[in-house]
Write a protein that holds these residues in place. Structure first.
Motif, PDB file in Angstrom:
ATOM      1  N   PRO A  72       0.869  -1.281  -0.087  1.00 17.91           N
ATOM      2  CA  PRO A  72       0.071  -0.026  -0.032  1.00 17.91           C
ATOM      3  C   PRO A  72       0.880   1.331   0.120  1.00 17.91           C
ATOM      4  CG  PRO A  72      -0.818  -1.476   1.542  1.00 17.91           C
ATOM      5  CD  PRO A  72       0.326  -2.192   1.111  1.00 17.91           C
ATOM      6  N   LYS A  73       1.820   1.373   0.706  1.00 20.16           N
ATOM      7  CA  LYS A  73       2.799   2.553   0.883  1.00 20.16           C
ATOM      8  C   LYS A  73       3.451   2.804  -0.278  1.00 20.16           C
ATOM      9  CE  LYS A  73       6.573  -0.170   3.284  1.00 20.16           C
ATOM     10  NZ  LYS A  73       7.610  -0.081   2.406  1.00 20.16           N
ATOM     11  N   ILE A  77      -1.198   6.296  -2.878  1.00 24.82           N
ATOM     12  CA  ILE A  77      -2.422   6.499  -2.650  1.00 24.82           C
ATOM     13  C   ILE A  77      -3.010   7.105  -1.241  1.00 24.82           C
ATOM     14  CG2 ILE A  77      -3.500   5.161  -4.483  1.00 24.82           C
ATOM     15  CD1 ILE A  77      -3.462   3.317  -1.887  1.00 24.82           C
ATOM     16  N   ASN A  95      -2.007  13.627  13.653  1.00 28.41           N
ATOM     17  CA  ASN A  95      -2.673  12.873  12.757  1.00 28.41           C
ATOM     18  C   ASN A  95      -2.420  13.142  11.215  1.00 28.41           C
ATOM     19  OD1 ASN A  95      -4.850  10.688  13.180  1.00 28.41           O
ATOM     20  ND2 ASN A  95      -5.012  12.047  15.053  1.00 28.41           N
ATOM     21  N   PHE A  98       1.413  12.579  10.648  1.00 28.55           N
ATOM     22  CA  PHE A  98       2.058  11.071  10.408  1.00 28.55           C
ATOM     23  C   PHE A  98       2.614  10.467   9.408  1.00 28.55           C
ATOM     24  CE2 PHE A  98       1.509   6.307  10.964  1.00 28.55           C
ATOM     25  CZ  PHE A  98       2.369   6.402  11.799  1.00 28.55           C
ATOM     26  N   GLY A  99       1.749  10.520   8.360  1.00 26.54           N
ATOM     27  CA  GLY A  99       2.257  10.115   6.970  1.00 26.54           C
ATOM     28  C   GLY A  99       3.490  10.768   6.431  1.00 26.54           C
ATOM     29  N   GLU A 101       5.660  12.314   8.341  1.00 25.15           N
ATOM     30  CA  GLU A 101       7.099  11.814   9.194  1.00 25.15           C
ATOM     31  C   GLU A 101       7.315  10.494   8.676  1.00 25.15           C
ATOM     32  OE1 GLU A 101       5.902  11.910  13.254  1.00 25.15           O
ATOM     33  OE2 GLU A 101       5.375  13.870  13.078  1.00 25.15           O
ATOM     34  N   ILE A 102       6.329   9.666   8.598  1.00 26.47           N
ATOM     35  CA  ILE A 102       6.814   8.126   7.916  1.00 26.47           C
ATOM     36  C   ILE A 102       7.976   8.549   6.652  1.00 26.47           C
ATOM     37  CG2 ILE A 102       5.935   6.074   7.225  1.00 26.47           C
ATOM     38  CD1 ILE A 102       5.375   6.384   9.957  1.00 26.47           C
ATOM     39  N   ARG A 103       7.174   9.156   5.873  1.00 27.65           N
ATOM     40  CA  ARG A 103       7.942   9.413   4.709  1.00 27.65           C
ATOM     41  C   ARG A 103       9.278  10.356   4.511  1.00 27.65           C
ATOM     42  NH1 ARG A 103       4.143   7.176   0.577  1.00 27.65           N
ATOM     43  NH2 ARG A 103       3.044   6.217   1.979  1.00 27.65           N
ATOM     44  N   ARG A 146      -6.018  14.347   6.398  1.00 30.99           N
ATOM     45  CA  ARG A 146      -4.897  13.286   6.383  1.00 30.99           C
ATOM     46  C   ARG A 146      -4.404  12.966   5.129  1.00 30.99           C
ATOM     47  NH1 ARG A 146      -5.849   8.661  10.250  1.00 30.99           N
ATOM     48  NH2 ARG A 146      -6.885   8.038   8.688  1.00 30.99           N
ATOM     49  N   ARG A 150      -0.914  14.387   1.968  1.00 27.58           N
ATOM     50  CA  ARG A 150      -0.008  13.549   1.352  1.00 27.58           C
ATOM     51  C   ARG A 150       0.371  13.853  -0.198  1.00 27.58           C
ATOM     52  NH1 ARG A 150      -0.739   8.165   2.476  1.00 27.58           N
ATOM     53  NH2 ARG A 150       0.080   7.901   0.379  1.00 27.58           N
TER      54      ARG A 150
ATOM     55  N   ALA B 210      -2.815   3.309   8.746  1.00 27.50           N
ATOM     56  CA  ALA B 210      -1.268   3.694   8.844  1.00 27.50           C
ATOM     57  C   ALA B 210      -0.558   2.819   7.863  1.00 27.50           C
ATOM     58  CB  ALA B 210      -1.274   3.166  10.208  1.00 27.50           C
ATOM     59  N   GLN B 211      -1.151   1.859   7.092  1.00 28.71           N
ATOM     60  CA  GLN B 211      -0.368   1.110   6.332  1.00 28.71           C
ATOM     61  C   GLN B 211      -0.115   1.862   5.000  1.00 28.71           C
ATOM     62  OE1 GLN B 211      -2.590  -2.487   5.878  1.00 28.71           O
ATOM     63  NE2 GLN B 211      -1.118  -3.933   6.720  1.00 28.71           N
ATOM     64  N   ILE B 212      -1.493   2.589   4.500  1.00 35.29           N
ATOM     65  CA  ILE B 212      -1.384   3.473   3.497  1.00 35.29           C
ATOM     66  C   ILE B 212      -0.499   4.601   3.806  1.00 35.29           C
ATOM     67  CG2 ILE B 212      -2.792   4.936   2.204  1.00 35.29           C
ATOM     68  CD1 ILE B 212      -5.078   2.756   2.488  1.00 35.29           C
ATOM     69  N   ASP B 213      -0.575   4.990   4.998  1.00 33.37           N
ATOM     70  CA  ASP B 213       0.409   6.073   5.379  1.00 33.37           C
ATOM     71  C   ASP B 213       1.917   5.613   5.218  1.00 33.37           C
ATOM     72  OD1 ASP B 213      -1.135   8.169   5.689  1.00 33.37           O
ATOM     73  OD2 ASP B 213      -1.447   8.241   7.947  1.00 33.37           O
ATOM     74  N   GLY B 214       2.272   4.453   5.332  1.00 35.36           N
ATOM     75  CA  GLY B 214       3.349   3.913   4.867  1.00 35.36           C
ATOM     76  C   GLY B 214       4.080   3.293   6.333  1.00 35.36           C
ATOM     77  N   ALA B 215       3.395   3.314   7.447  1.00 36.96           N
ATOM     78  CA  ALA B 215       3.905   2.872   8.615  1.00 36.96           C
ATOM     79  C   ALA B 215       4.259   1.321   8.368  1.00 36.96           C
ATOM     80  CB  ALA B 215       3.186   3.235   9.804  1.00 36.96           C
ATOM     81  N   THR B 219       6.195   0.137  13.430  1.00 40.52           N
ATOM     82  CA  THR B 219       5.626   1.372  13.935  1.00 40.52           C
ATOM     83  C   THR B 219       4.235   1.482  14.106  1.00 40.52           C
ATOM     84  OG1 THR B 219       7.136   2.099  12.020  1.00 40.52           O
ATOM     85  CG2 THR B 219       6.238   3.825  12.831  1.00 40.52           C
ATOM     86  N   ARG B 223       3.717   3.413  17.640  1.00 38.36           N
ATOM     87  CA  ARG B 223       3.240   4.694  17.623  1.00 38.36           C
ATOM     88  C   ARG B 223       1.713   4.859  17.731  1.00 38.36           C
ATOM     89  NH1 ARG B 223       6.277   8.658  14.262  1.00 38.36           N
ATOM     90  NH2 ARG B 223       4.485   9.814  15.041  1.00 38.36           N
TER      91      ARG B 223
END
Lengths: 370, 313
Positions: A72-73, A77, A95, A98-99, A101-103, A146, A150, B210-215, B219, B223
């Motif tokens: 998914p990441k 999308i 919130n 978050f996405g 930061e992860i990236r 959110r 992205r 969270a998966q789609i956010d890429g974690a 994590t 988190r």
């Protein structure tokens, strides 16, 4: 921003086949709505696009890149969920961030992105709050924020408005439409609400039993449904279906219709050539309530206009119109009448039927007769 | 303007329903009648006896209660007693280790069980089963297991590791840790059940988001999911710590407070001073200290629980 190509996607869990060969070609910037009754596979298709579930066979191509196997990441999308799925332990700012930061986006860029999104959705005063301190509509905005932050290639919306109350739902609907007009990002949006589908979509895909029944513009789907299911699903109150016979009358094919003991011959429009061939056969006449109204003086002269006298069974005033139930061929038929013209239940009034907009279905295959 | 025309009100005849009978009124009172004996018993035997203990702790009671007021002398003697210091230190070691290890193991088990694995119901029962045992049984079983001459040490030595030593049970520096082992074994399944319930309450779509956010999976847990289990941590810590403070039967069955008094806990101390060594005043004082310990933990908990309820309205 990207195009999306779904190529013969199947999905099964053991022996249950959820998706049975889905093909869709979605252009860059289109707003696509997947609509259908629950259990039709629309959410599964959405999950396959998102990568939360693997398609059993078939390919999913985002911007000319085959992502069928991608995580998914890695698909770039963003998704908005029915339950909003906000992270309960983080405040609104976190919130949204978050996405990012992860990236591994730089800190100052994150801050400016969050602020840009917060301004866009007017949630700046909420940034320090926890999701539990927000109302449904506010959560909805944060969930969209959110996704927006992205800046993904494709937005996926999974029934985002179904947890809101009726008034808020209409407001957010407009908001989403405005947002799309501004951002012009490709959107795939799942709903079971056909009004949402009609109002938002560039194109609607009506699904049933894991198959796409019809994929076309809202007006196309509304006016030219390909089968009984699509015709009945789109529109509220839904289309009337009346079993009737095609008869020859004065050398022309007509629909024989019995209303309260009287027989009428309703004209079949010229474009319905295939129906005109079926003399002596039973067909299903599909006609929307708004095509059966009180008599409007200037309009009742057209070649495909017919009028019948019907005894009213029930009336349902909606304010703008009064829905009036009568019986034709012993089947209940909903008519949409101006409130001033509507009579009381038990009384008989003359209805004008616009057969120009009538469509016909085969009683066996339930497909439209063409 | 509306004109009010005064028409005489039609006289309505209203029938009266008969008054409730004695039986009806009795039936209404039944819940109160049923609860009141329990309430009375609770007040006398719990709060009454607490009060009595408080009184005794200020008295010169020895074998039998007596009521000569001696002020805080019992408390002075208590804190001057080396055995009490050992018991308190042991409680600190045991309490902290027991709570922390139980939380860690319970959380780990719960997360592993929450991965949609097969036979989850069976495994859950297996982990939860120790809780069904009484602490006495646990203590006795672990006493055999940890006994150097019959248990684990002998077993490993028979496997061929002649120099293997595992004699914590008879080592006065280590004996308290054997209580930790047994208590963790007994209670971590319960903590797992608490965490599992908490994990089940986490909305699936949060994980998807969270998966789609890429974690990554780790994590997502560190988190999002584990921080959102804060209320569960809170309840678990409260329950574990009051189990720890009240621990008596496990220690008595496993080590009996020994060797010597090296693994003494306040509850054992209280029991022995009050009932076997004829120092009821000192025993009562130690009981009061323990009560204060439990209250120090429970009052903030109750306060926050009740406050949350009010907020939820």
């Amino acid at each position: 921003m990207a195009n999306l190509h779904i190529d013969n996607v199947h999905k099964s869990f053991g022996d249950t086949h959820i998706l049975k060969g889905i093909n869709m070609d979605i252009a860059d910037g289109e707003f696509i709505i997947l609509v259908g009754p629950s259990g039709c596979g629309k959410s599964t298709l959405m999950n396959c696009i998102a990568g939360l579930e693997q398609a059993t066979t078939g390919r999913i191509i985002i911007e000319d890149e085959d992502v069928t196997e991608a995580m998914p990441k890695d698909r770039d999308i963003a998704m908005v969920f029915q339950s909003y799925a906000l992270y309960p332990n983080m405040n609104v700012w976190k919130n949204i961030a978050f996405g990012l930061e992860i990236r591994k986006m730089p800190k100052d860029e994150i801050a400016s992105t969050v602020e840009r999104v917060a301004d866009l959705l007017q949630i700046r005063p909420l940034l320090k709050r926890k999701p539990s301190q927000l109302s449904g509509g506010q959560r909805q905005r944060v969930a969209m924020g959110r996704a927006l932050a992205r800046d993904p290639k494709i937005f996926l919306f999974d029934e985002p408005l179904s947890n809101l109350d009726a008034k808020l739902r209409v407001e957010m609907r407009t908001e989403i439409k405005k947002l799309h007009q501004r951002l012009k990002t490709t959107i795939v949006y799942v709903t079971h609400d056909q009004i949402e589908a009609m109002t938002l979509a560039n194109r609607i895909a009506v699904m049933k039993d894991g198959m796409i029944q019809q994929f076309g513009s809202p007006q196309e789907v509304y006016d030219e449904p390909v089968n009984l299911f699509v015709a009945g699903f789109m529109g509220s109150p839904s289309m009337n279906f009346i079993r009737c016979k095609v008869m020859e009358h004065q050398g022309e094919a007509h629909i024989r219709m019995e209303v309260d003991g009287k027989d009428y011959n309703l004209p079949i429009p010229k474009q319905e050539q295939a129906v005109r061939q079926r003399i002596g056969q039973t067909v299903i006449l599909g006609i929307r309530p708004e095509q059966i109204t009180h008599v409007i003086p200037q309009q009742d002269a057209g070649p495909n206009m017919a009028s019948v006298d019907g005894k009213i069974i029930v009336t349902e005033p909606t304010g703008a119109d009064t829905l009036t139930l009568i019986r034709m061929n012993d089947q209940e038929v909903n008519c949409r009448v101006h409130p001033r013209e509507a009579k009381e239940p038990g009384e008989t009034m003359t209805f004008m039927i616009n057969m120009d907009k009538a469509i016909f279905f085969d009683p066996e295959t339930e497909d439209r007769i063409i | 303007m509306t004109q009010s025309v005064s028409t005489p009100e039609p006289v309505r005849t209203v029938r009266k329903v008969r008054k409730p009978s004695l039986g009806d009124r009795l039936a209404e009172q039944i819940p109160r009648l049923v609860v009141s004996p329990t309430l009375l018993i609770a007040v006398v035997f719990i709060y009454g006896f607490m009060l009595w203990t408080l009184v005794l702790s200020f008295s010169n009671s020895r074998i039998l209660p007596s009521y000569g007021f001696i002020g805080l002398q019992n408390y002075e003697r208590l804190f001057g007693n080396e055995r009490w210091t050992v018991a308190i230190t042991n409680l600190a070691i045991y309490g902290v280790l027991f709570v922390v290890i139980c939380l860690a193991i319970g959380l780990l088990l719960a997360i592993l069980l929450d991965q949609k694995i097969r036979a989850e119901g069976f495994l859950r029962t297996v982990y939860l089963y120790p809780m069904a045992l009484s602490f006495i049984v646990t203590g006795t079983v672990w006493k055999w297991l940890l006994n150097p001459t019959v248990g684990i040490q002998r077993f490993v030595r028979e496997l061929g590791f002649e120099d293997f030593r595992f004699d914590w049970l008879v080592n006065s520096d280590m004996s308290i840790y054997t209580i930790v082992i047994a208590a963790v074994w007994q209670s971590s399944g319960f903590v797992m059940a608490l965490f599992l319930a908490g994990l089940r309450g986490v909305d699936d779509s949060i994980i998807k988001a969270a998966q789609i956010d890429g974690a990554s999976r780790i994590t997502i847990y560190t988190r999002i999911i584990i921080p959102s289990l804060r209320p569960v941590f809170f309840s678990a810590i409260i329950m574990l710590s009051h189990i720890a403070i009240k621990s008596f039967d496990l220690a008595l069955a496993l080590t009996g407070g020994g060797p010597g008094f090296s693994s003494d806990l306040p509850a054992i101390f209280m029991y022995q001073f009050s009932f076997t060594r004829g120092q009821m005043g000192v025993g009562a004082a130690s009981a009061i200290i323990m009560l204060m310990g439990v209250m120090a933990i429970l009052i903030p908990y109750l306060y926050s629980e009740l406050r949350v309820k009010k907020d939820d309205r």
